[in-house]
Write a protein that holds these residues in place. Sequence first.
Motif, PDB file in Angstrom:
ATOM      1  N   ARG A  71      10.118   5.735   5.375  1.00  0.00           N
ATOM      2  CA  ARG A  71      10.819   6.527   4.684  1.00  0.00           C
ATOM      3  C   ARG A  71      11.926   6.005   3.784  1.00  0.00           C
ATOM      4  N   PRO A  72      12.636   4.998   4.319  1.00  0.00           N
ATOM      5  CA  PRO A  72      13.442   4.336   3.329  1.00  0.00           C
ATOM      6  C   PRO A  72      12.796   3.462   2.163  1.00  0.00           C
ATOM      7  N   CYS A  73      11.518   3.002   2.597  1.00  0.00           N
ATOM      8  CA  CYS A  73      10.898   2.558   1.476  1.00  0.00           C
ATOM      9  C   CYS A  73      10.446   3.398   0.445  1.00  0.00           C
ATOM     10  N   SER A  74      10.261   4.873   0.608  1.00  0.00           N
ATOM     11  CA  SER A  74       9.875   5.661  -0.048  1.00  0.00           C
ATOM     12  C   SER A  74      10.727   5.595  -1.461  1.00  0.00           C
ATOM     13  N   GLY A  75      11.757   5.213  -1.559  1.00  0.00           N
ATOM     14  CA  GLY A  75      12.838   5.219  -2.481  1.00  0.00           C
ATOM     15  C   GLY A  75      12.576   4.030  -3.491  1.00  0.00           C
ATOM     16  N   VAL A  76      11.998   3.141  -3.012  1.00  0.00           N
ATOM     17  CA  VAL A  76      11.627   1.821  -3.753  1.00  0.00           C
ATOM     18  C   VAL A  76      10.868   2.219  -5.012  1.00  0.00           C
ATOM     19  N   PRO A  77       9.655   2.903  -5.211  1.00  0.00           N
ATOM     20  CA  PRO A  77       9.010   3.268  -6.309  1.00  0.00           C
ATOM     21  C   PRO A  77       9.870   3.873  -7.279  1.00  0.00           C
TER      22      PRO A  77
ATOM     23  N   LEU B   8       0.789  -1.200  -0.134  1.00  0.00           N
ATOM     24  CA  LEU B   8       0.149   0.052   0.021  1.00  0.00           C
ATOM     25  C   LEU B   8       0.954   1.164   0.062  1.00  0.00           C
ATOM     26  N   LEU B   9       2.026   1.252   0.719  1.00  0.00           N
ATOM     27  CA  LEU B   9       2.857   2.270   0.927  1.00  0.00           C
ATOM     28  C   LEU B   9       3.532   2.452  -0.680  1.00  0.00           C
ATOM     29  N   ALA B  10       3.914   1.466  -1.065  1.00  0.00           N
ATOM     30  CA  ALA B  10       4.694   1.527  -2.210  1.00  0.00           C
ATOM     31  C   ALA B  10       3.835   1.996  -3.314  1.00  0.00           C
ATOM     32  N   ARG B  11       2.556   1.632  -3.501  1.00  0.00           N
ATOM     33  CA  ARG B  11       1.533   2.230  -4.550  1.00  0.00           C
ATOM     34  C   ARG B  11       1.295   3.783  -4.198  1.00  0.00           C
ATOM     35  N   HIS B  12       1.392   4.168  -2.895  1.00  0.00           N
ATOM     36  CA  HIS B  12       1.017   5.497  -2.541  1.00  0.00           C
ATOM     37  C   HIS B  12       2.413   6.363  -3.192  1.00  0.00           C
ATOM     38  N   PHE B  13       3.420   5.897  -2.569  1.00  0.00           N
ATOM     39  CA  PHE B  13       4.611   6.598  -3.047  1.00  0.00           C
ATOM     40  C   PHE B  13       4.941   6.922  -4.526  1.00  0.00           C
ATOM     41  N   LEU B  14       4.673   5.702  -5.387  1.00  0.00           N
ATOM     42  CA  LEU B  14       4.627   5.538  -6.740  1.00  0.00           C
ATOM     43  C   LEU B  14       3.639   6.659  -7.453  1.00  0.00           C
ATOM     44  N   ALA B  15       2.399   6.684  -6.676  1.00  0.00           N
ATOM     45  CA  ALA B  15       1.267   7.421  -7.501  1.00  0.00           C
ATOM     46  C   ALA B  15       1.894   8.958  -6.952  1.00  0.00           C
ATOM     47  N   ARG B  16       2.548   9.391  -5.956  1.00  0.00           N
ATOM     48  CA  ARG B  16       2.987  10.554  -5.566  1.00  0.00           C
ATOM     49  C   ARG B  16       4.198  11.131  -6.712  1.00  0.00           C
TER      50      ARG B  16
ATOM     51  N   GLN C 265       2.589   9.194 -16.833  1.00  0.00           N
ATOM     52  CA  GLN C 265       2.391   8.301 -17.627  1.00  0.00           C
ATOM     53  C   GLN C 265       2.301   6.967 -16.728  1.00  0.00           C
ATOM     54  N   VAL C 266       3.120   6.827 -15.801  1.00  0.00           N
ATOM     55  CA  VAL C 266       3.201   5.611 -14.958  1.00  0.00           C
ATOM     56  C   VAL C 266       1.978   5.209 -14.186  1.00  0.00           C
ATOM     57  N   LYS C 267       1.767   3.957 -14.438  1.00  0.00           N
ATOM     58  CA  LYS C 267       0.253   3.336 -14.278  1.00  0.00           C
ATOM     59  C   LYS C 267       0.377   2.486 -12.822  1.00  0.00           C
ATOM     60  N   GLY C 268       1.453   1.986 -12.742  1.00  0.00           N
ATOM     61  CA  GLY C 268       1.509   0.896 -11.644  1.00  0.00           C
ATOM     62  C   GLY C 268       2.864   0.113 -11.438  1.00  0.00           C
ATOM     63  N   LEU C 269       2.907  -0.541 -10.422  1.00  0.00           N
ATOM     64  CA  LEU C 269       4.013  -1.660 -10.243  1.00  0.00           C
ATOM     65  C   LEU C 269       4.253  -2.675 -11.256  1.00  0.00           C
ATOM     66  N   ALA C 270       5.115  -3.042 -11.589  1.00  0.00           N
ATOM     67  CA  ALA C 270       5.191  -4.273 -12.427  1.00  0.00           C
ATOM     68  C   ALA C 270       5.074  -5.537 -11.440  1.00  0.00           C
ATOM     69  N   PRO C 271       4.643  -6.557 -12.082  1.00  0.00           N
ATOM     70  CA  PRO C 271       4.003  -7.970 -11.303  1.00  0.00           C
ATOM     71  C   PRO C 271       5.489  -8.379 -10.445  1.00  0.00           C
TER      72      PRO C 271
ATOM     73  N   ALA D 152       4.852   0.777 -16.600  1.00  0.00           N
ATOM     74  CA  ALA D 152       5.451   0.141 -15.212  1.00  0.00           C
ATOM     75  C   ALA D 152       6.958  -0.695 -15.282  1.00  0.00           C
ATOM     76  N   TRP D 153       7.515  -0.801 -14.446  1.00  0.00           N
ATOM     77  CA  TRP D 153       8.910  -1.061 -14.516  1.00  0.00           C
ATOM     78  C   TRP D 153       9.083  -2.161 -13.557  1.00  0.00           C
ATOM     79  N   SER D 154      10.153  -3.278 -14.061  1.00  0.00           N
ATOM     80  CA  SER D 154      10.553  -4.337 -13.283  1.00  0.00           C
ATOM     81  C   SER D 154      11.884  -3.910 -12.698  1.00  0.00           C
ATOM     82  N   ARG D 155      12.247  -4.826 -11.588  1.00  0.00           N
ATOM     83  CA  ARG D 155      13.560  -4.649 -11.087  1.00  0.00           C
ATOM     84  C   ARG D 155      14.697  -5.063 -12.211  1.00  0.00           C
ATOM     85  N   PRO D 156      15.792  -4.249 -12.042  1.00  0.00           N
ATOM     86  CA  PRO D 156      16.924  -4.185 -13.148  1.00  0.00           C
ATOM     87  C   PRO D 156      17.264  -5.938 -13.094  1.00  0.00           C
ATOM     88  N   ALA D 157      17.514  -6.446 -14.386  1.00  0.00           N
ATOM     89  CA  ALA D 157      18.115  -7.757 -14.449  1.00  0.00           C
ATOM     90  C   ALA D 157      19.380  -7.927 -13.762  1.00  0.00           C
TER      91      ALA D 157
END
Length: 211
Positions: A180-186, A138-146, A154-160, A194-199
């Motif tokens: 607060r540290p988690c706020s950097g994840v999105p 929930l926090l990740a989605r909140h920070f991503l939207a912000r 154009q970003v719509k959401g988190l990758a699977p 939407a983006w995935s983690r780097p390979a």
Amino acid sequence: DGSQRDRGPFAVVNCATLSENLLESKLFGHARGSFTGAVKDKMGRLQLAYGGTVFLDEIDSLPITIQAKILRFLETGEIQPVGESGSQNVNVRVIAATNAKLQERIDRGEFRKDLYYRLNVVPVSLPPLRERREDVILLARHFLARFAREMNPQVKGLAPDALAALDPATATLPATPKARPCSGVPALFLNGEAWSRPAKGSTSPAAMPPP
């Protein structure tokens, strides 16, 4: 919020980031010439938030002298800007937050007991994130939207696979995750739909269709 103050101004003061003198000026304002660099009158956060709300973060960091002035304000509704002899009436709601155990601070003489009872009118206890790990997504989605609003609408959401990495049921999360540290994840997912983690071995993430 059922009160009329939700339509009023909202001011935030982090009590841990300023020196005592600057914090006093930030809260109560100051008069021209009251100290070096005070070239004009300036209102404090309590004045600017008239009719609204002031949020005092890390209230445990307030110096004892400022605690006394906050207590006087809560009791009388009046403040005295730095360098002025008269008082001003201020009508604001005060919300305070801390992650410290204030009772221990009181026992050590570091926090006023009377101020604690003035502030502790409607206490709200928020468990640490490690005790509500289901909130991580929930926090990740909140920070991503912000961040998307600020940087890339154009970003719509988190990758699977990003969701899987954050899901407490499938991911290996830190023992004590913090918001607060988690706020950097999105920020890893802000340059496309939407983006995935780097390979492995890659320095940039790969674009993914929105979930």
